[in-house]
Design a protein around this motif. Structure first.
Motif, PDB file in Angstrom:
ATOM      1  N   ASP A 184      45.716  22.731 -45.109  1.00  0.00           N
ATOM      2  CA  ASP A 184      46.764  23.575 -44.548  1.00  0.00           C
ATOM      3  C   ASP A 184      46.292  25.025 -44.469  1.00  0.00           C
ATOM      4  O   ASP A 184      46.588  25.729 -43.502  1.00  0.00           O
ATOM      5  N   THR A 185      45.531  25.457 -45.492  1.00  0.00           N
ATOM      6  CA  THR A 185      45.022  26.830 -45.495  1.00  0.00           C
ATOM      7  C   THR A 185      44.115  27.081 -44.305  1.00  0.00           C
ATOM      8  O   THR A 185      44.230  28.112 -43.616  1.00  0.00           O
ATOM      9  N   ILE A 186      43.206  26.150 -44.036  1.00  0.00           N
ATOM     10  CA  ILE A 186      42.281  26.307 -42.904  1.00  0.00           C
ATOM     11  C   ILE A 186      43.050  26.377 -41.596  1.00  0.00           C
ATOM     12  O   ILE A 186      42.781  27.209 -40.727  1.00  0.00           O
ATOM     13  N   ARG A 187      44.023  25.497 -41.462  1.00  0.00           N
ATOM     14  CA  ARG A 187      44.784  25.450 -40.203  1.00  0.00           C
ATOM     15  C   ARG A 187      45.629  26.701 -39.978  1.00  0.00           C
ATOM     16  O   ARG A 187      45.968  27.027 -38.832  1.00  0.00           O
ATOM     17  N   ARG A 188      45.972  27.389 -41.045  1.00  0.00           N
ATOM     18  CA  ARG A 188      46.806  28.579 -40.917  1.00  0.00           C
ATOM     19  C   ARG A 188      45.989  29.868 -40.773  1.00  0.00           C
ATOM     20  O   ARG A 188      46.557  30.936 -40.556  1.00  0.00           O
ATOM     21  N   THR A 189      44.669  29.760 -40.926  1.00  0.00           N
ATOM     22  CA  THR A 189      43.822  30.963 -40.896  1.00  0.00           C
ATOM     23  C   THR A 189      43.325  31.256 -39.489  1.00  0.00           C
ATOM     24  O   THR A 189      42.595  30.447 -38.905  1.00  0.00           O
ATOM     25  N   PRO A 190      43.699  32.396 -38.919  1.00  0.00           N
ATOM     26  CA  PRO A 190      43.181  32.766 -37.594  1.00  0.00           C
ATOM     27  C   PRO A 190      41.655  32.870 -37.636  1.00  0.00           C
ATOM     28  O   PRO A 190      41.089  33.423 -38.577  1.00  0.00           O
ATOM     29  N   GLY A 191      41.015  32.314 -36.631  1.00  0.00           N
ATOM     30  CA  GLY A 191      39.556  32.372 -36.569  1.00  0.00           C
ATOM     31  C   GLY A 191      38.878  31.140 -37.125  1.00  0.00           C
ATOM     32  O   GLY A 191      37.666  31.006 -37.010  1.00  0.00           O
ATOM     33  N   LEU A 192      39.652  30.222 -37.742  1.00  0.00           N
ATOM     34  CA  LEU A 192      39.096  28.984 -38.271  1.00  0.00           C
ATOM     35  C   LEU A 192      39.712  27.785 -37.553  1.00  0.00           C
ATOM     36  O   LEU A 192      40.900  27.780 -37.240  1.00  0.00           O
ATOM     37  N   GLU A 193      38.901  26.786 -37.317  1.00  0.00           N
ATOM     38  CA  GLU A 193      39.367  25.540 -36.700  1.00  0.00           C
ATOM     39  C   GLU A 193      38.887  24.357 -37.531  1.00  0.00           C
ATOM     40  O   GLU A 193      37.685  24.214 -37.774  1.00  0.00           O
ATOM     41  N   LEU A 194      39.803  23.531 -37.995  1.00  0.00           N
ATOM     42  CA  LEU A 194      39.442  22.339 -38.751  1.00  0.00           C
ATOM     43  C   LEU A 194      39.006  21.251 -37.777  1.00  0.00           C
ATOM     44  O   LEU A 194      39.776  20.816 -36.927  1.00  0.00           O
ATOM     45  N   VAL A 195      37.733  20.808 -37.900  1.00  0.00           N
ATOM     46  CA  VAL A 195      37.216  19.810 -36.959  1.00  0.00           C
ATOM     47  C   VAL A 195      37.050  18.432 -37.591  1.00  0.00           C
ATOM     48  O   VAL A 195      36.799  17.448 -36.893  1.00  0.00           O
ATOM     49  N   GLY A 196      37.190  18.338 -38.926  1.00  0.00           N
ATOM     50  CA  GLY A 196      37.059  17.036 -39.565  1.00  0.00           C
ATOM     51  C   GLY A 196      37.125  17.149 -41.071  1.00  0.00           C
ATOM     52  O   GLY A 196      36.969  18.236 -41.642  1.00  0.00           O
ATOM     53  N   SER A 197      37.375  16.004 -41.718  1.00  0.00           N
ATOM     54  CA  SER A 197      37.430  15.988 -43.179  1.00  0.00           C
ATOM     55  C   SER A 197      37.181  14.570 -43.671  1.00  0.00           C
ATOM     56  O   SER A 197      37.486  13.593 -42.986  1.00  0.00           O
ATOM     57  N   VAL A 198      36.578  14.475 -44.867  1.00  0.00           N
ATOM     58  CA  VAL A 198      36.353  13.193 -45.528  1.00  0.00           C
ATOM     59  C   VAL A 198      36.595  13.384 -47.017  1.00  0.00           C
ATOM     60  O   VAL A 198      36.590  14.507 -47.522  1.00  0.00           O
ATOM     61  N   GLY A 199      36.783  12.280 -47.745  1.00  0.00           N
ATOM     62  CA  GLY A 199      36.929  12.340 -49.185  1.00  0.00           C
ATOM     63  C   GLY A 199      35.599  12.567 -49.869  1.00  0.00           C
ATOM     64  O   GLY A 199      34.533  12.303 -49.291  1.00  0.00           O
ATOM     65  N   SER A 200      35.639  13.038 -51.092  1.00  0.00           N
ATOM     66  CA  SER A 200      34.408  13.374 -51.809  1.00  0.00           C
ATOM     67  C   SER A 200      33.592  12.147 -52.186  1.00  0.00           C
ATOM     68  O   SER A 200      32.403  12.258 -52.483  1.00  0.00           O
ATOM     69  N   ARG A 201      34.212  10.972 -52.188  1.00  0.00           N
ATOM     70  CA  ARG A 201      33.488   9.750 -52.551  1.00  0.00           C
ATOM     71  C   ARG A 201      32.804   9.096 -51.347  1.00  0.00           C
ATOM     72  O   ARG A 201      32.203   8.034 -51.468  1.00  0.00           O
ATOM     73  N   VAL A 202      32.916   9.754 -50.198  1.00  0.00           N
ATOM     74  CA  VAL A 202      32.315   9.243 -48.965  1.00  0.00           C
ATOM     75  C   VAL A 202      31.134  10.120 -48.588  1.00  0.00           C
ATOM     76  O   VAL A 202      31.241  11.355 -48.595  1.00  0.00           O
ATOM     77  N   SER A 203      30.001   9.514 -48.258  1.00  0.00           N
ATOM     78  CA  SER A 203      28.837  10.290 -47.841  1.00  0.00           C
ATOM     79  C   SER A 203      29.143  11.054 -46.554  1.00  0.00           C
ATOM     80  O   SER A 203      29.986  10.632 -45.750  1.00  0.00           O
ATOM     81  N   VAL A 204      28.468  12.178 -46.372  1.00  0.00           N
ATOM     82  CA  VAL A 204      28.645  12.949 -45.143  1.00  0.00           C
ATOM     83  C   VAL A 204      28.255  12.064 -43.963  1.00  0.00           C
ATOM     84  O   VAL A 204      27.100  11.640 -43.857  1.00  0.00           O
ATOM     85  N   PRO A 205      29.184  11.744 -43.079  1.00  0.00           N
ATOM     86  CA  PRO A 205      28.903  10.784 -42.000  1.00  0.00           C
ATOM     87  C   PRO A 205      28.054  11.384 -40.884  1.00  0.00           C
ATOM     88  O   PRO A 205      28.085  12.595 -40.648  1.00  0.00           O
ATOM     89  N   PRO A 206      27.303  10.531 -40.170  1.00  0.00           N
ATOM     90  CA  PRO A 206      26.482  11.029 -39.054  1.00  0.00           C
ATOM     91  C   PRO A 206      27.311  11.737 -37.994  1.00  0.00           C
ATOM     92  O   PRO A 206      26.842  12.670 -37.350  1.00  0.00           O
ATOM     93  N   MET A 207      28.572  11.306 -37.831  1.00  0.00           N
ATOM     94  CA  MET A 207      29.412  11.913 -36.793  1.00  0.00           C
ATOM     95  C   MET A 207      29.705  13.381 -37.077  1.00  0.00           C
ATOM     96  O   MET A 207      30.092  14.133 -36.177  1.00  0.00           O
TER      97      MET A 207
END
Length: 210
Positions: free
Chosen positions: A19-42
């Motif tokens: 929510d913080t990222i989405r409310r901050t001017p100048g920032l765009e949330l492009v994706g998210s994963v849980g910490s138990r998941v490896s950083v995906p190729p996508m």
């Protein structure tokens, strides 16, 4: 506009850092994963400018996600959000690839600003860099990595190193893995040879270990 990819277990929309990222001017949330998941190729296809790793779970997972982000998303700013501030932990975080560490105590409104400042390179939080990790004694190793390498070269097992430094064996393995990568070696034997060849282990230290 700076594009942000978040690794966190707080994935509820309308709550926490998402929510913080989405409310901050100048920032765009492009994706998210849980910490138990490896950083995906996508994640690379999303072209993020910032990867924010939220240390809200096991310590070793946060370090692994930082290292994966460094390997899979080159050139992206990697920021760790963590409640821990002790030197050993910060050394480990920077060694794992963090450009900056932000306290979880930071106000939500300030978090977005700090992310923008790091992305714009107005804030430099990773000490002693020269194209890689902080150097010690002419090596590309952090003080903690050098400490563990010296103990390993003296014949200490991972369990004994962990007990001596009050860390987990997994943390020792993580630091050794980073050490092998930085030194261009593949195993403990080659790392030990490097340590003696470059005088990183003193003779009196070897005698004490005997």
């Amino acid at each position: 506009m700076k594009r942000v990819f978040i690794i966190t277990d707080q994935l509820v929309v309308g709550h926490g850092i998402i929510d913080t990222i989405r409310r901050t001017p100048g920032l765009e949330l492009v994706g998210s994963v849980g910490s138990r998941v490896s950083v995906p190729p996508m994640a690379r296809r999303l072209a993020p400018d910032i990867v924010l790793v939220d240390h809200c779970g096991p310590t070793d997972l946060a370090l692994q996600r930082l290292t994966e982000a460094e390997q899979r998303l080159p050139g992206v700013k990697r920021i760790l959000l963590s409640a821990r501030k002790d030197k050993a932990w910060l050394d480990a975080a920077f060694a794992a690839g963090a450009h900056a560490v932000v306290s979880r105590d930071v106000r939500p409104a300030h978090l977005g600003i700090l992310l923008l400042e790091v992305a714009e390179e107005h804030l430099v939080q990773r000490p002693g860099l020269s194209g890689g990790a902080a150097t010690t004694d002419g090596t590309p190793l952090t003080p903690r990595e050098l400490e563990i390498l010296r103990l390993a070269a003296r014949g200490f097992t991972n369990r004994r190193i962990a007990a001596r430094l009050w860390v987990t064996e997994q943390t020792v393995k993580f630091h050794l893995s980073n050490t092998y990568r930085k030194l261009g070696v593949t195993n403990r034997t080659e790392a030990t040879h490097y340590a003696y060849l470059h005088a990183l282990v003193e003779q009196h230290e070897t005698a004490q270990a005997a």
